[in-house]
Design an enzyme around this catalytic site. Sequence first.
Site, PDB file in Angstrom:
ATOM      1  N   PRO A 101      77.471   7.925 -51.549  1.00  0.00           N
ATOM      2  CA  PRO A 101      77.395   8.776 -50.349  1.00  0.00           C
ATOM      3  C   PRO A 101      75.937   9.099 -49.987  1.00  0.00           C
ATOM      4  CG  PRO A 101      78.869   9.727 -52.003  1.00  0.00           C
ATOM      5  CD  PRO A 101      78.194   8.568 -52.647  1.00  0.00           C
ATOM      6  N   GLY A 103      72.690  11.006 -48.655  1.00  0.00           N
ATOM      7  CA  GLY A 103      72.249  12.408 -48.597  1.00  0.00           C
ATOM      8  C   GLY A 103      73.016  13.314 -49.537  1.00  0.00           C
ATOM      9  N   GLY A 105      72.427  13.492 -52.885  1.00  0.00           N
ATOM     10  CA  GLY A 105      71.693  13.743 -54.128  1.00  0.00           C
ATOM     11  C   GLY A 105      71.966  12.669 -55.167  1.00  0.00           C
ATOM     12  N   GLY A 107      70.858   9.589 -54.980  1.00  0.00           N
ATOM     13  CA  GLY A 107      69.807   8.565 -54.966  1.00  0.00           C
ATOM     14  C   GLY A 107      70.136   7.355 -54.121  1.00  0.00           C
ATOM     15  N   SER A 109      68.935   6.504 -51.175  1.00  0.00           N
ATOM     16  CA  SER A 109      67.754   5.858 -50.578  1.00  0.00           C
ATOM     17  C   SER A 109      67.002   5.050 -51.641  1.00  0.00           C
ATOM     18  CB  SER A 109      66.838   6.883 -49.931  1.00  0.00           C
ATOM     19  OG  SER A 109      66.394   7.815 -50.880  1.00  0.00           O
ATOM     20  N   ALA A 111      68.330   3.631 -54.295  1.00  0.00           N
ATOM     21  CA  ALA A 111      69.131   2.435 -54.605  1.00  0.00           C
ATOM     22  C   ALA A 111      68.947   1.379 -53.518  1.00  0.00           C
ATOM     23  CB  ALA A 111      70.598   2.816 -54.750  1.00  0.00           C
ATOM     24  N   ASP A 152      64.184   8.859 -59.200  1.00  0.00           N
ATOM     25  CA  ASP A 152      65.292   8.131 -58.568  1.00  0.00           C
ATOM     26  C   ASP A 152      65.100   6.615 -58.658  1.00  0.00           C
ATOM     27  OD1 ASP A 152      65.899  10.709 -57.860  1.00  0.00           O
ATOM     28  OD2 ASP A 152      66.380  10.245 -55.774  1.00  0.00           O
TER      29      ASP A 152
HETATM   30  C1  MEV Z   1      65.802  14.817 -55.949  1.00  0.00           C
HETATM   31  O1  MEV Z   1      66.817  13.871 -56.281  1.00  0.00           O
HETATM   32  C2  MEV Z   1      65.202  15.417 -57.175  1.00  0.00           C
HETATM   33  C3  MEV Z   1      64.026  16.341 -56.942  1.00  0.00           C
HETATM   34  O2  MEV Z   1      63.537  16.728 -58.216  1.00  0.00           O
HETATM   35  C4  MEV Z   1      62.935  15.689 -56.156  1.00  0.00           C
HETATM   36  C5  MEV Z   1      62.281  14.577 -56.910  1.00  0.00           C
HETATM   37  O3  MEV Z   1      62.405  14.484 -58.132  1.00  0.00           O
HETATM   38  O4  MEV Z   1      61.604  13.795 -56.237  1.00  0.00           O
HETATM   39  C6  MEV Z   1      64.433  17.584 -56.206  1.00  0.00           C
END
Ligand code: MEV
Length: 410
Positions: A101, A103, A105, A107, A109, A111, A152
């Site tokens: 999915p 946006g 969280g 990862g 973008s 991937a 990421d």
């Molecule tokens: C985002 O997936 C994780 C954060 O720690 C930002 C980052 O590590 O670049 C919020």
Amino acid sequence: MEVIASAPGKTILFGEHSVVYSEPAIAAAVNKRATVRIETSKNNKTTLKSKDLGFEAELDTKNKKYSLKKGKPGIIRYILEALYMAHDHSPINIDLSIDIPIGSGLGSSAAVTVATLAALYRYHNIHFNKKTLAEKAHKVEYLVQGEASPLDTLVSTYGGLIYLNRKKQLQKIRTNFNYPFVIGVTSKYGSTSKMVANVKKLKQKYPKIVNPIIKSMGELTDEAKRAIEAGDVNKVGTLMNINHGLLDSIGVNTKELSRMVYIARGAGAIGSKITGAGGGGSIIALCPNKDSEVSKAISTYDSSFKFRFSRKGVSSKVIHGSSHRKHKKQNNTLKNKHNKHNIKKSNKSVNLSKNKKNSLYKSKSNNQKHKRKNKSKYSEADGVKIDDNKLIFKKKSFKTINNNKIDYSR
Ligand code: MEV
């Protein structure tokens, strides 16, 4: 000529936000992936389409521009930036499929970026290894979204369960820890750059309060690493709950995320927390024996899916055609471009040797001999060192599998 590459999404178990301030983090690849297929275009246009994301666009790779034929742009900027870095602007068709999915969280973008770069290197017959790929992908992320940790792109490239230490060195966590997790995803988009900027502001405004919280997140992450290695699932759950409280205190929680966190605990999760940047996006819940119950409970208001860690990182292969012969001319142009980007094209994979002392090689050109080097400033990781703007490959046993396929996962 047609190539395909794929890379996994990730979930952060511990250390989001604090990792931006050089504290450690633990993240894992998930069994959801972005897959990029590239074929030579039969006309003069470069196109990008994604059935999963519902868009179609024509790309101007030289000027990093696109014209949308259908859908919303979403992830296009990452692909354009990757093309600018690793493509010679010759016309290609790119097809993206993704079950991560956007946006959320997880990862997506990273991937997409890792898979796009791997596909492009494969298309142009450019030798690459995991360390170089993760670095280039991180650079793309940086160019598109600004400040970001390399977490990421590292996880998406290497796969598995990863600990990033305070010096930003990566360690694979060797463990049998493989309990079921549930991810809960809100429909609200969480912007990483916005959340990172908000935390930065809070930290600047209240350094005496926020700095110890960030440090505490780092301590907690180290404790969690030890608990994971020892297989102490209850302790891992408790630490996830504490980490959630700390993330709440730095302002990245939302009422939707809170709702999912507490619903998960109520349905039997032994630990649940925000994963990723927050402000929307996802939570992660650790649920031994209760994953179905937790997933069902979260689904009352939000979406959820069950997952386990995935060991598989990036992988790529040529589907048909030979990049080497058919794209000789194209490769020459690209080679110059890649020299600029510190990557050297090599005819074959780097020579193999078990002799550590002589294990550094500088790839000069297709036909020139590799030149021996003994100095090793960074001998860790995947056999690459960047010194004086030159990329130096360490000899290493690549897992070369038949059918032109190299699987970079361990
Ligand atoms: C985002 O997936 C994780 C954060 O720690 C930002 C980052 O590590 O670049 C919020």
